[in-house]
Design an enzyme around this catalytic site. Structure first.
Site, mmCIF file in Angstrom:
data_model
loop_
_atom_site.group_PDB
_atom_site.id
_atom_site.type_symbol
_atom_site.label_atom_id
_atom_site.label_comp_id
_atom_site.label_asym_id
_atom_site.label_seq_id
_atom_site.Cartn_x
_atom_site.Cartn_y
_atom_site.Cartn_z
ATOM 1 N N ASP A 158 -72.488 -28.501 -24.239
ATOM 2 C CA ASP A 158 -72.653 -28.650 -22.783
ATOM 3 C C ASP A 158 -72.214 -30.051 -22.354
ATOM 4 O O ASP A 158 -72.804 -30.661 -21.459
ATOM 5 C CB ASP A 158 -74.086 -28.352 -22.340
ATOM 6 N N LEU A 191 -64.607 -29.893 -19.053
ATOM 7 C CA LEU A 191 -63.472 -30.822 -19.110
ATOM 8 C C LEU A 191 -63.112 -31.386 -17.736
ATOM 9 O O LEU A 191 -62.309 -32.293 -17.633
ATOM 10 C CB LEU A 191 -62.251 -30.146 -19.739
ATOM 11 N N HIS A 209 -69.886 -37.435 -16.346
ATOM 12 C CA HIS A 209 -70.041 -37.879 -14.954
ATOM 13 C C HIS A 209 -69.685 -39.354 -14.872
ATOM 14 O O HIS A 209 -70.032 -40.116 -15.770
ATOM 15 C CB HIS A 209 -71.491 -37.706 -14.472
ATOM 16 N N ASN A 251 -66.419 -24.234 -14.019
ATOM 17 C CA ASN A 251 -66.853 -24.865 -12.745
ATOM 18 C C ASN A 251 -66.030 -26.106 -12.405
ATOM 19 O O ASN A 251 -66.542 -27.204 -12.280
ATOM 20 C CB ASN A 251 -68.348 -25.182 -12.768
ATOM 21 N N HIS A 297 -75.846 -18.768 -17.675
ATOM 22 C CA HIS A 297 -76.673 -19.960 -17.425
ATOM 23 C C HIS A 297 -77.956 -19.428 -16.778
ATOM 24 O O HIS A 297 -77.968 -19.116 -15.591
ATOM 25 C CB HIS A 297 -75.909 -20.911 -16.497
ATOM 26 N N HIS A 321 -77.252 -22.615 -23.552
ATOM 27 C CA HIS A 321 -78.258 -23.676 -23.662
ATOM 28 C C HIS A 321 -79.711 -23.234 -23.497
ATOM 29 O O HIS A 321 -80.383 -23.634 -22.541
ATOM 30 C CB HIS A 321 -77.954 -24.833 -22.711
ATOM 31 N N ASP A 361 -71.357 -20.771 -15.355
ATOM 32 C CA ASP A 361 -72.204 -21.898 -15.780
ATOM 33 C C ASP A 361 -72.266 -23.021 -14.751
ATOM 34 O O ASP A 361 -71.267 -23.379 -14.133
ATOM 35 C CB ASP A 361 -71.737 -22.486 -17.104
#
Ligand SMILES: [Zn+2]
Lengths: 325, 428
Positions: free
Chosen positions: B303, B59, B307, B90, B177, B230, B150
């Site tokens: 996931d 988010l 961006h 992150n 991850h 993932h 992650d």
């Protein structure tokens, strides 16, 4: 003729031969007292170098000037360029300035492809080396050198390299020269063998149109040309091979090895050579070694590429073949 | 009056039924339910699913509000049929303290579009050196149960072991991850035929598989549960399958893009396809689909990695890794899993709602569609066909790999505790 030159793989056999033939014509210009053709008079070519390479830049610049183009040299390294915006911003600046062609050298694989396909710029794009991807004019000048030496300067016109056996030795993994050469030499009908320690051969190489060997000695006797690649010293620290000495013993080209090659076979190197490690001085200085010719041929090839991509129009670009007579 | 009658929807893809929502709760499920006092939604031909739950969402708030905020991200989630998302740690600052996770949790409550369950970092600053205050994050108002670094791999075996052991005290899970850092230095895409040709740095499958192998063995040794984020390779599937057969408490997720796209797309050098883990080969894609079908892979997680345009409108090497996914996930699952006959809709409900809610201990989510349950529901029109147009996305970022691609299915309604967050395909 294609609009851009991004990858040697994009060239058909006929396109490649046409470039080589045109380069022969261009080479004659170099033999004249006034080494200039008016073909690109009034056209502006930008050499956009994001990565240092004085040799390649000078070669392109010489080619552009011999074709009477106006030349802009833009070295992005050390300027205020940061991160990814740089390429797009720079491209748009050049577009606004009305540049007619961009010769680009970039440390990132695919940057010239992005430049040519992202709509940032309209001008033709010539890849002067991108990351570990491609360096098509290098492959063309190598093929030109081989054709002259193995087929003949005049006999070579219209010919490809069918049946010639070329061995490429060294750091294939990081080499755009190797990738470009495999593609182009295959297109021209040559049989290519890559020789390197397994650590310097890319995973996935099995789909390339060539053979792979880990043993240089077994390829010597059946090679018409041996192309030595540059091995950067920093590869040693990354454990690609144990020591410089061991590399040299297994993959270096010295006089003994050269003696096992056929009498007509040549030794090539894209330069700059690391003497002692990948090639001994004895080999580098022998008349079989074509390094200096490769440099001269580079200008002819780049003239041919610029001429064909930009000149195209027969009315304002005099055919060098007729002018010669 | 806050009654809603959904008429004639196929509940979990089964028989057409009526579902009556009263307030925040499902009041009744049956046929011929009275519509008295209720707003009626004619849902013939549509599929009613429990509200989707995403165990893996970025988010970006706090810190990268130019890419996404909790509000825009939860609006995107609602558009995609989600009623709960787990927000990865992150951010800037990293969600490694009770303070940050509570902030994210509170922003989620305020958004009102979707419940936001923060994921806490495993290590301070995602640096892999020192355990974050896992207990404090669990005890906070956010009630964190899932911990993950992650974006980075917890690559130190001792730190990973300790984290796995420590979260047992409160039923937590470590979501890994899996990326061996040394094997992926300079990695730009899947290592293989395409990377060799393109001259892009390779991200070898073994860098993922070796970490998964280590972590399932660690989980077995300390008797804890581990979740693998993932999964992207056929080899990873085999390792998880083996671990499950051995009784190890491991769960795994796959993203929609790894179910559909391959590294062949990278030939375009278009950074919209740049993602971590990278797009793999056709063989991997087929193995992942099969594993999701047979339950080796437990869930689909997006996931979702927003961006801004400038981070993708550049050369490949300079581009950010990641793609948005919340708004297209269900459509991709329909295309790759339902229309191929690998999953029915009840199994989609399991992989995208029941199971992720169970793994993340999401309260009130992933519940059966039956009387007395919270009315977290999603209504899908499976017959819809449309071309993806990111201009219509609710997400603040548009980095979708599906632009211009036709995908099936459309979320027509989403209900969060009885309140419609999406109506007729539009945000309420
Ligand atoms: Zn990740």
């Amino acid at each position: 003729m294609m609009r851009h030159l991004i990858s040697a793989a994009d060239l058909t056999r006929d396109e490649a031969v046409r470039i080589l033939d045109t380069a022969e014509e261009m080479a004659r210009v170099a033999d004249r007292p006034i080494k200039k053709l008016p073909a690109l008079r009034g056209r502006t070519v930008c050499n956009l170098f994001f990565e240092d390479s004085t040799r390649t830049r000078i070669s392109f610049e010489a080619a552009e000037k011999r074709l009477s183009a106006d030349v802009i040299n833009f070295a992005a390294k050390g300027s205020s360029v940061s991160k990814g915006e740089s390429l797009k911003d720079t491209a748009q600046t050049l577009e606004a300035m009305g540049v007619d062609a961009v010769v680009i050298r970039h440390g990132a694989s695919g940057a010239p492809y992005r430049l040519a396909t992202s709509g940032w710029i309209d001008a033709p794009v010539i890849n002067a080396g991108d990351g570990t991807h491609q360096h098509p004019t290098q492959a063309l000048l190598d093929a030109f050198t081989m054709r002259r030496r193995l087929v003949g300067r005049d006999a070579g016109i219209g010919q490809d390299l069918a049946g010639r056996r070329i061995t490429i030795v060294g750091d294939v993994l990081h080499s755009r020269v190797a990738r470009s050469n495999v593609d182009l030499l295959h297109t021209l009908g040559a049989e290519v063998t890559l020789v390197a320690p397994p650590t310097l051969v890319p995973v996935g190489v099995e789909t390339w149109p060539c053979e792979v060997s880990y043993d240089l000695d077994s390829t010597l006797a059946k090679s018409d040309a041996i192309m030595m690649l540059r091995v950067q010293r920093e590869r040693m620290n990354a454990a690609f091979f144990p020591t410089e000495r061991e590399y040299s013993r297994r993959y270096g080209l010295d006089g003994d090895r050269m003696a096992k090659m056929p009498g007509h076979a040549i030794v090539m190197h894209p330069g700059p050579m690391v003497r002692g490690m990948e090639i001994t001085a004895e080999v580098a200085d022998s008349d079989r070694c074509t390094v200096i010719e490769q440099v001269a041929n580079g200008v002819s090839i780049r003239m041919a590429v610029l001429y064909l991509l930009l000149g195209g129009n027969e009315s304002d670009a005099p055919n060098p073949r007729t002018e010669e007579k | 009056m806050s009654k809603i009658l959904i008429r004639g929807a196929k509940v979990l893809g089964g028989e057409a039924q009526d579902v009556l929502i009263d307030g925040a709760t499902v009041a009744a499920v049956g046929t011929g339910l009275s519509d008295e006092g209720a707003r009626v939604i004619e849902a013939q031909g549509q599929i009613l699913l429990p509200g989707l739950v995403d165990l893996h969402t970025h988010l970006r708030e706090p810190g990268r509000e130019d890419s996404e905020t909790v509000l825009t991200g939860t609006r995107a989630a609602a558009s995609g049929g989600y009623t709960a998302v787990f927000a990865m740690a992150n951010t800037f600052p990293v969600a490694d303290t009770a303070g940050v996770v509570e902030q994210v949790y509170r922003l989620g409550k305020e958004s009102g579009y979707c419940d936001v369950q923060p994921i806490g970092a495993v290590t301070v600053g995602l640096e892999g050196k020192k355990l974050a205050e896992l207990g404090a994050m669990h005890d906070s108002a956010a009630g964190v149960t899932v911990f993950s670094d992650d974006g980075k791999c917890v690559d130190d075996a001792v730190i990973m072991r300790r984290a796995l052991e420590y979260v047992k005290a409160f039923g937590g899970v470590v979501a890994q991850h899996a990326q061996e850092p040394r094997l992926t230095e300079g990695a730009q895409m899947n290592e293989g035929v395409v990377s060799a040709e393109l001259g892009l740095g390779g991200w070898p499958a073994v860098a993922e598989e070796s970490v998964i192998a280590r972590d399932v063995l660690l989980a077995e040794h300390v008797g804890s549960r581990v979740h693998i984020c993932h999964l992207s390779t056929a080899g990873s599937v085999e390792i998880v399958r083996w671990a499950k057969s051995r009784g190890i408490d491991v769960t795994a997720e796959v993203t929609p893009h790894h179910l559909l796209l391959t590294d062949e797309m990278v030939r375009s050098y278009n950074p919209v396809y740049k993602v971590n883990p990278p797009l793999r080969t056709e063989r991997d894609v087929l193995a992942l689909r099969e594993a999701l079908a047979d339950g080796t892979i437990d869930i689909v997680a997006t996931d979702h990695a927003p961006h801004p345009h400038e981070d993708k409108d550049c050369e490949w090497a300079a581009a950010a890794m990641g793609m948005v996914g919340l708004e297209t996930a269900l459509s991709v699952v329909q295309q790759t899993m339902v229309e191929t006959g690998l999953l029915d809709w009840a199994q989609v409900a399991d992989r995208m709602s029941f199971a992720p809610a169970r793994i993340g201990r999401a309260q009130g989510h992933g519940r059966p569609v039956s009387a007395g349950e919270p009315a977290n529901l999603t209504l899908v029109d499976p017959a819809y066909r449309g071309v993806v147009d990111p201009a219509g996305f609710a997400s603040r970022s548009r980095n979708t790999p599906y632009e211009g691609r036709e995908l099936p299915g459309r979320v027509t309604h989403t209900f969060l505790r009885g309140r419609a967050t999406v109506v007729d395909g539009k945000l309420a």
